[in-house]
Design a protein around this motif. Structure first.
Motif, short mmCIF file in Angstrom:
data_model
loop_
_atom_site.label_atom_id
_atom_site.label_comp_id
_atom_site.label_asym_id
_atom_site.label_seq_id
_atom_site.Cartn_x
_atom_site.Cartn_y
_atom_site.Cartn_z
N GLY A 329 19.45 84.38 17.95
CA GLY A 329 18.10 83.88 17.78
C GLY A 329 17.11 84.63 18.01
N ALA A 330 17.44 85.61 19.31
CA ALA A 330 16.22 86.36 19.79
C ALA A 330 16.09 87.55 19.05
N PHE A 331 17.28 88.12 18.51
CA PHE A 331 17.00 89.39 17.32
C PHE A 331 16.30 88.85 16.03
N TYR A 354 9.49 78.53 14.34
CA TYR A 354 10.88 78.72 14.68
C TYR A 354 11.55 79.61 15.66
N PHE A 355 10.80 80.70 16.12
CA PHE A 355 11.21 81.38 17.19
C PHE A 355 10.78 80.69 18.62
N LYS A 356 10.10 79.93 18.52
CA LYS A 356 10.08 79.13 19.91
C LYS A 356 11.01 78.23 19.81
N ARG A 357 11.53 77.67 18.86
CA ARG A 357 12.66 76.56 18.76
C ARG A 357 13.97 77.28 19.23
N VAL A 358 14.25 78.42 18.69
CA VAL A 358 15.54 79.05 19.02
C VAL A 358 15.36 79.79 20.57
N THR A 359 14.31 80.09 20.84
CA THR A 359 14.14 80.56 22.41
C THR A 359 14.36 79.36 23.27
N ALA A 360 13.91 78.36 22.97
CA ALA A 360 14.24 76.88 23.80
C ALA A 360 15.69 76.66 23.43
#
Length: 386
Positions: A329-331, A354-360
């Motif tokens: 998710g980070a990558f 979407y990036f915020k969601r995978v970080t959460a």
């Protein structure tokens, strides 16, 4: 190992995908996240009454569609589609955690409440984590004191996702006088409007809602205890592992959407008169993003298929899926934002959300770093022979 979905699972995926494509556009999701309600009850009702996805993993005698084993594969199918559309509705807390807790811990409560979950009438918040517990599953300080034919609960539950729109809470508490170790923990099914239950609600950085849950001498009858008194830790471990696999599937859906949006953007955005997608360095980056996603999908499928296995096997596969989902998710998220340039972090563009969601997701139920340590401990238990 056979990774093919059954005909019923494929139909479940396709039906949900079509509905979300028609009814859950990014702007509609964004408006719902910013509204006072924080979610879309109309979509939740549609999930229950029109699509039947809330009952896909439950046995037929309770009104479900007869999911196999633990229903983890059905949860994976649903959660991946929810991740593709950043769905706000509380499927994880209600169906994966709430429904499974009732199903595996209390036949009486299951018969009473699982039909309500399937019908969209009951929603659940998972109230287990506490401010000082970090990711330790047996560090429970909330107390359950025997009083007559029931209990009196007091304590503070931290970051309860979906609690602002939950009708019920699943609350863990330690029996009065029990030591702070792996014994003495019980699980309770509590209506949110029970006297003594107070919620401090707030939005999370990924657009969802959560709350601090304060319990002040909450009276709970013994009939609302799930399982035997003081013996809930094994069930909590099982539920958390199932939730990790479901979250990994949600992350896979979000990553797939970020990758697709990034490829489309790279085909359209031009520099020096040519699309940036023709630049070899960006092609390599997007290929690496694809490989990270595929590894996460494969490990999530393995974990879902082993969700009904013995505890050590289940836990190891769930850890592996959660680790890869967090790292991938980070990558993928970083790559998507970078290729989009400054647009990637704007509120108007979906990729940043979407990036915020995978970080959460990486922070829920234990980060990738936490589960790397847990995986090593599971693989090489302390005191085992070299």
């Amino acid at each position: 190992m056979d990774f093919q979905f059954s005909e019923e699972q494929s139909m479940l995926r396709d039906t949900l995908a079509r509905y979300l494509a028609d009814h859950y556009a990014f702007e509609a999701r964004r408006a719902a996240a910013q509204s006072a309600a924080g979610w879309r009850p109309d979509c939740w009702r549609a999930f229950a009454r029109d699509l039947g996805i809330l009952g896909a993993a439950f046995p037929e005698h309770l009104g479900g569609l007869g999911g196999l084993d633990s229903g983890a594969v059905e949860h994976m199918v649903v959660m991946e589609q929810l991740g593709r559309h950043l769905v706000l509705e509380p499927y994880l807390g209600t169906v994966v955690l709430g429904g499974n807790a009732l199903l595996h811990g209390s036949p009486e409560l299951a018969a009473q409440w699982i039909p309500a979950i399937i019908g969209g009438e009951a929603t659940v918040g998972w109230a287990h984590a506490e401010p000082a517990s970090r990711y330790c599953r047996h560090d429970v300080q909330a107390s359950a004191t025997r009083q007559g034919d029931g209990y009196r609960l007091s304590g503070h539950k931290h970051a309860v996702a979906g609690a602002p729109f939950a009708s019920h809470l699943l609350v863990s508490a330690r029996s009065s006088g029990a030591r702070r170790d792996q014994r003495g923990i019980s699980l309770f099914w509590i209506a949110r409007d029970t006297p003594g239950v107070t919620l401090r609600e707030y939005p999370t950085f990924d657009g969802q809602r959560a709350a601090e849950v304060l319990l002040d001498n909450v009276q709970v009858p013994a009939s609302q205890r799930i399982g035997a008194e003081g013996e809930a830790l094994a069930l909590i471990e099982q539920l958390c592992d199932h939730a990790m696999v479901a979250l990994a599937a949600e992350a896979n859906g979000a990553m797939a959407r970020m990758l697709a949006d990034t490829i489309d953007y790279a085909r359209q955005r031009k520099q020096f008169g040519v699309p940036i997608g023709t630049f070899q360095v960006l092609q390599h980056r997007m290929a690496d993003m694809y490989m990270q996603l595929e590894q996460s999908v494969a490990l999530t499928q393995v974990a879902a298929m082993q969700a009904a296995s013995a505890a050590p096997v289940r836990a190891q596969s769930a850890c592996a899926a959660k680790i890869q989902a967090g790292q991938a998710g980070a990558f993928v998220g970083q790559g998507a934002v970078q290729i989009h340039g400054g647009m990637g972090v704007t509120e108007e563009l979906a990729v940043g959300h979407y990036f915020k969601r995978v970080t959460a997701i990486d922070l829920q139920f234990g980060s990738a770093e936490h589960h790397l340590r847990r995986y090593a401990d599971l693989l090489y238990p302390a005191g085992a022979a070299a």
